[in-house]
Design a protein around this motif. Sequence first.
Motif, PDB file in Angstrom:
ATOM      1  N   MET A   1      86.095  14.362  56.183  1.00 49.94           N
ATOM      2  CA  MET A   1      87.039  14.216  57.280  1.00 49.94           C
ATOM      3  C   MET A   1      88.239  15.119  57.007  1.00 49.94           C
ATOM      4  SD  MET A   1      88.983  10.821  58.704  1.00 49.94           S
ATOM      5  CE  MET A   1      89.850  10.291  57.270  1.00 49.94           C
ATOM      6  N   MET A   2      88.466  16.069  57.893  1.00 49.10           N
ATOM      7  CA  MET A   2      89.586  16.984  57.729  1.00 49.10           C
ATOM      8  C   MET A   2      90.687  16.622  58.709  1.00 49.10           C
ATOM      9  SD  MET A   2      89.506  21.052  57.601  1.00 49.10           S
ATOM     10  CE  MET A   2      90.949  21.979  57.275  1.00 49.10           C
ATOM     11  N   MET A   3      91.883  16.499  58.202  1.00 47.64           N
ATOM     12  CA  MET A   3      93.030  16.176  59.040  1.00 47.64           C
ATOM     13  C   MET A   3      93.825  17.451  59.289  1.00 47.64           C
ATOM     14  SD  MET A   3      92.466  13.030  59.481  1.00 47.64           S
ATOM     15  CE  MET A   3      93.921  12.379  60.236  1.00 47.64           C
ATOM     16  N   LEU A   4      94.280  17.598  60.540  1.00 45.57           N
ATOM     17  CA  LEU A   4      95.013  18.795  60.938  1.00 45.57           C
ATOM     18  C   LEU A   4      96.422  18.423  61.392  1.00 45.57           C
ATOM     19  CD1 LEU A   4      92.165  20.279  63.157  1.00 45.57           C
ATOM     20  CD2 LEU A   4      92.754  21.002  60.841  1.00 45.57           C
ATOM     21  N   THR A   5      97.363  19.321  61.172  1.00 49.40           N
ATOM     22  CA  THR A   5      98.724  19.118  61.668  1.00 49.40           C
ATOM     23  C   THR A   5      98.805  19.631  63.106  1.00 49.40           C
ATOM     24  OG1 THR A   5      99.460  21.278  60.908  1.00 49.40           O
ATOM     25  CG2 THR A   5      99.694  19.427  59.350  1.00 49.40           C
ATOM     26  N   GLU A   6      99.888  19.277  63.804  1.00 47.05           N
ATOM     27  CA  GLU A   6     100.055  19.754  65.182  1.00 47.05           C
ATOM     28  C   GLU A   6     100.029  21.285  65.274  1.00 47.05           C
ATOM     29  OE1 GLU A   6     103.602  17.664  66.438  1.00 47.05           O
ATOM     30  OE2 GLU A   6     102.363  16.417  67.733  1.00 47.05           O
ATOM     31  N   PRO A   7     100.730  22.005  64.392  1.00 44.24           N
ATOM     32  CA  PRO A   7     100.662  23.471  64.473  1.00 44.24           C
ATOM     33  C   PRO A   7      99.244  24.011  64.278  1.00 44.24           C
ATOM     34  CG  PRO A   7     102.558  22.822  63.164  1.00 44.24           C
ATOM     35  CD  PRO A   7     101.755  21.574  63.424  1.00 44.24           C
ATOM     36  N   GLU A   8      98.455  23.392  63.410  1.00 40.81           N
ATOM     37  CA  GLU A   8      97.076  23.835  63.192  1.00 40.81           C
ATOM     38  C   GLU A   8      96.224  23.590  64.444  1.00 40.81           C
ATOM     39  OE1 GLU A   8      96.607  23.172  58.375  1.00 40.81           O
ATOM     40  OE2 GLU A   8      96.348  21.453  59.718  1.00 40.81           O
ATOM     41  N   VAL A   9      96.436  22.437  65.077  1.00 40.61           N
ATOM     42  CA  VAL A   9      95.694  22.127  66.302  1.00 40.61           C
ATOM     43  C   VAL A   9      96.115  23.087  67.414  1.00 40.61           C
ATOM     44  CG1 VAL A   9      95.322  20.387  68.095  1.00 40.61           C
ATOM     45  CG2 VAL A   9      95.325  19.720  65.697  1.00 40.61           C
ATOM     46  N   ALA A  10      97.412  23.342  67.519  1.00 36.74           N
ATOM     47  CA  ALA A  10      97.915  24.271  68.542  1.00 36.74           C
ATOM     48  C   ALA A  10      97.315  25.658  68.342  1.00 36.74           C
ATOM     49  CB  ALA A  10      99.439  24.332  68.485  1.00 36.74           C
ATOM     50  N   ILE A  39      95.972  14.910  63.029  1.00 37.16           N
ATOM     51  CA  ILE A  39      94.909  14.771  64.022  1.00 37.16           C
ATOM     52  C   ILE A  39      93.586  15.027  63.315  1.00 37.16           C
ATOM     53  CG2 ILE A  39      93.950  15.710  66.159  1.00 37.16           C
ATOM     54  CD1 ILE A  39      96.989  16.498  66.753  1.00 37.16           C
ATOM     55  N   ASP A  40      92.696  14.059  63.440  1.00 35.70           N
ATOM     56  CA  ASP A  40      91.366  14.165  62.829  1.00 35.70           C
ATOM     57  C   ASP A  40      90.593  15.271  63.547  1.00 35.70           C
ATOM     58  OD1 ASP A  40      88.682  13.823  62.029  1.00 35.70           O
ATOM     59  OD2 ASP A  40      89.009  11.685  61.695  1.00 35.70           O
ATOM     60  N   GLU A  41      89.958  16.124  62.779  1.00 36.91           N
ATOM     61  CA  GLU A  41      89.195  17.240  63.348  1.00 36.91           C
ATOM     62  C   GLU A  41      88.112  16.735  64.307  1.00 36.91           C
ATOM     63  OE1 GLU A  41      87.659  21.500  61.714  1.00 36.91           O
ATOM     64  OE2 GLU A  41      87.222  19.755  60.471  1.00 36.91           O
ATOM     65  N   ARG A  42      87.528  15.579  64.015  1.00 36.55           N
ATOM     66  CA  ARG A  42      86.502  15.014  64.908  1.00 36.55           C
ATOM     67  C   ARG A  42      87.101  14.611  66.249  1.00 36.55           C
ATOM     68  NH1 ARG A  42      84.192  10.954  60.485  1.00 36.55           N
ATOM     69  NH2 ARG A  42      86.421  10.674  60.428  1.00 36.55           N
ATOM     70  N   ASP A  43      88.344  14.095  66.229  1.00 38.90           N
ATOM     71  CA  ASP A  43      89.023  13.748  67.480  1.00 38.90           C
ATOM     72  C   ASP A  43      89.328  15.007  68.291  1.00 38.90           C
ATOM     73  OD1 ASP A  43      88.984  10.995  67.031  1.00 38.90           O
ATOM     74  OD2 ASP A  43      90.870  11.064  65.901  1.00 38.90           O
TER      75      ASP A  43
END
Length: 86
Positions: A1-10, A39-43
């Motif tokens: 499970m990889m978690m991403l920050t808002e800037p990474e998701v953006a 934010i979970d990468e799967r989400d």
Amino acid sequence: MMMLTEPEVAERLRCSTSKIKRLRAAGKLAYLPGRPVLIDERDLDAFISGQKRIGRELERPSNETAANTDEAREWALAQVLGLKKK
């Protein structure tokens, strides 16, 4: 499970972090509150899958439809320019 920050998701969605915040606030993108918000990468993958649209081939308008479109265009121009229809 990889978690991403808002800037990474953006960056992945090629949008602003403000857009990510709006998606979270609207309940469209699941997240874990905290500092930083994660934010979970799967989400994210589920969100992207839910946003996909499948196009359909557009039909060519019939001659009758084209004639109606031309009439509508002429009427609209007449209204905007203040001309009277002949």
